[in-house]
Scaffold this motif. Sequence first.
Motif, PDB file in Angstrom:
ATOM      1  N   SER A   1     -13.602  35.800 -24.588  1.00 24.71           N
ATOM      2  CA  SER A   1     -13.758  34.367 -24.322  1.00 24.71           C
ATOM      3  C   SER A   1     -14.058  33.621 -25.623  1.00 24.71           C
ATOM      4  O   SER A   1     -13.550  32.527 -25.852  1.00 24.71           O
ATOM      5  CB  SER A   1     -14.910  34.111 -23.338  1.00 24.71           C
ATOM      6  OG  SER A   1     -14.667  34.779 -22.137  1.00 24.71           O
TER       7      SER A   1
ATOM      8  N   LYS B   1     -17.628  29.729 -21.478  1.00 26.42           N
ATOM      9  CA  LYS B   1     -16.993  29.675 -20.167  1.00 26.42           C
ATOM     10  C   LYS B   1     -16.196  28.377 -20.025  1.00 26.42           C
ATOM     11  O   LYS B   1     -15.090  28.372 -19.507  1.00 26.42           O
ATOM     12  CB  LYS B   1     -18.080  29.756 -19.088  1.00 26.42           C
ATOM     13  CG  LYS B   1     -17.606  29.636 -17.683  1.00 26.42           C
ATOM     14  CD  LYS B   1     -17.429  30.986 -17.065  1.00 26.42           C
ATOM     15  CE  LYS B   1     -17.132  30.894 -15.586  1.00 26.42           C
ATOM     16  NZ  LYS B   1     -16.912  32.210 -15.013  1.00 26.42           N
TER      17      LYS B   1
ATOM     18  N   LYS C   1     -23.250  32.780 -23.231  1.00 26.24           N
ATOM     19  CA  LYS C   1     -23.685  32.541 -21.844  1.00 26.24           C
ATOM     20  C   LYS C   1     -24.997  31.760 -21.802  1.00 26.24           C
ATOM     21  O   LYS C   1     -25.853  32.007 -20.952  1.00 26.24           O
ATOM     22  CB  LYS C   1     -23.783  33.855 -21.036  1.00 26.24           C
ATOM     23  CG  LYS C   1     -22.516  34.715 -21.112  1.00 26.24           C
ATOM     24  CD  LYS C   1     -22.390  35.715 -20.001  1.00 26.24           C
ATOM     25  CE  LYS C   1     -21.130  36.566 -20.151  1.00 26.24           C
ATOM     26  NZ  LYS C   1     -20.863  37.481 -19.078  1.00 26.24           N
TER      27      LYS C   1
ATOM     28  N   GLY D   1     -18.547  38.415 -23.436  1.00 26.99           N
ATOM     29  CA  GLY D   1     -17.769  37.219 -23.751  1.00 26.99           C
ATOM     30  C   GLY D   1     -17.042  37.276 -25.087  1.00 26.99           C
ATOM     31  O   GLY D   1     -16.729  36.237 -25.670  1.00 26.99           O
TER      32      GLY D   1
ATOM     33  N   GLU E   1     -23.986  33.992 -11.293  1.00 24.29           N
ATOM     34  CA  GLU E   1     -23.356  32.673 -11.422  1.00 24.29           C
ATOM     35  C   GLU E   1     -24.366  31.601 -11.815  1.00 24.29           C
ATOM     36  O   GLU E   1     -24.005  30.440 -11.991  1.00 24.29           O
ATOM     37  CB  GLU E   1     -22.697  32.279 -10.100  1.00 24.29           C
ATOM     38  CG  GLU E   1     -21.429  33.060  -9.783  1.00 24.29           C
ATOM     39  CD  GLU E   1     -20.310  32.792 -10.783  1.00 24.29           C
ATOM     40  OE1 GLU E   1     -19.987  31.616 -11.013  1.00 24.29           O
ATOM     41  OE2 GLU E   1     -19.771  33.767 -11.351  1.00 24.29           O
TER      42      GLU E   1
ATOM     43  N   ASN F   1     -21.724  28.682 -25.195  1.00 26.14           N
ATOM     44  CA  ASN F   1     -21.205  28.814 -23.839  1.00 26.14           C
ATOM     45  C   ASN F   1     -19.694  28.836 -23.994  1.00 26.14           C
ATOM     46  O   ASN F   1     -19.096  27.853 -24.410  1.00 26.14           O
ATOM     47  CB  ASN F   1     -21.651  27.600 -22.999  1.00 26.14           C
ATOM     48  CG  ASN F   1     -20.931  27.531 -21.667  1.00 26.14           C
ATOM     49  OD1 ASN F   1     -20.102  28.378 -21.348  1.00 26.14           O
ATOM     50  ND2 ASN F   1     -21.257  26.504 -20.891  1.00 26.14           N
TER      51      ASN F   1
END
Length: 332
Positions: A157, A110, A80, A154, A308, A108
């Motif tokens: 992810s 995402k 993140k 995560g 966010e 990251n």
Amino acid sequence: MSDKLPFVTKTFRKSFPFLAKDVAHYFPSHMARGMQKMQNRLKYVDGIIEVHDARISFSGRNQRFHDALGLRPHLLVLNKVDLADMSEKKTIVRKLEEDGIQKVLFTNCKVNINNTVRTKIIPAMIEMVNNVPRYHRSDAEDYNLLVIGIPNVGKSSLTNALRRTHIQKGKATKVGARAGITTSVLEKIVVCHQPKVYVYDTPGIMPPKINNVEVGLKLALCSTLQDHMVGEDTIADYMLYWLNKHEHFSYVEHFGLSEPTDDVYSLLAHVAQTHNAIQRLKSSSVGGYVYRPHFIRAAQIVIHEFREGHLGKFNLDTEILSRNEGHQHNDR
Ligand SMILES: Nc1nc2c(ncn2[C@@H]2O[C@H](COP(=O)(O)OP(=O)(O)OP(=O)(O)O)[C@@H](O)[C@H]2O)c(=O)[nH]1
Ligand SMILES: [Mg+2]
């Protein structure tokens, strides 16, 4: 322009009052089962990838898992980064290395960018595994890695991202915005063919280390605890306290306030008004309906904006970095 001016002359709270809730003992049963399964699998595991949230590089990491998982090669992935203030990255890495972490990488997961870092994870793990005896698996040609970490940082992810990076295959494990999405220790997921590398994704089976109230609040703000454990309005209040204390006033413009406030309910009343988070309540004294701000819904909106990254990128552990060693260890 900096988000600090022109409000720095205002004074804000110096500490945060918190009504104790037992967040320290949050350990749902699926985590306990997962921990047990993970230990059973351990003899097949060559290395550990620990995932944590880069906004809280120190808070909540559970050092005790070293005891549970033995002395296997261990890579820490701070995920993140798109939400984190990385200006003190070098100091973060140095402090973690001083704490005995072998290697730290920042990701990251995402979006499908930042691939250069992701391509380094598997080779780094393989190198670390090759440099030590492989216990029960000295003849094995494949590599088994266990992905661990506290909830919602995560892990799944990252597992999916590694698979995408190395074998261009899609999602193999479920991802979700709440803590506690992965509830079973999955079968091996292949993430690389040459050499063969498998990953066990795990539920957030490491209970976070919450040794003081502020760590619990940081974990809640980063959604590694379920919101109801702390309460959305308390999480929003802590966010406000932290932003003011560190002179980050971007929220003033973002929510259309005229100036900073230290009073969370005035922020929430304003957000309720501007985001139509109003509840209709029956009133016997008025003899009809009255309309009131829906504070919890407004708090959900506020913390969502923080999570966010719409209020900026933050390092919630910045104070830990500036403290001397003695204090640091007490606080983690
Ligand atoms: N902004 C941002 N969000 C991320 C990143 N990686 C994962 N997420 C989001 O974080 C949330 C949790 O991701 P998961 O992969 O399910 O996390 P997990 O650690 O497997 O969670 P549990 O299985 O519940 O313990 C999801 O909403 C993801 O989309 C990242 O690098 N940046
Ligand atoms: Mg998961």
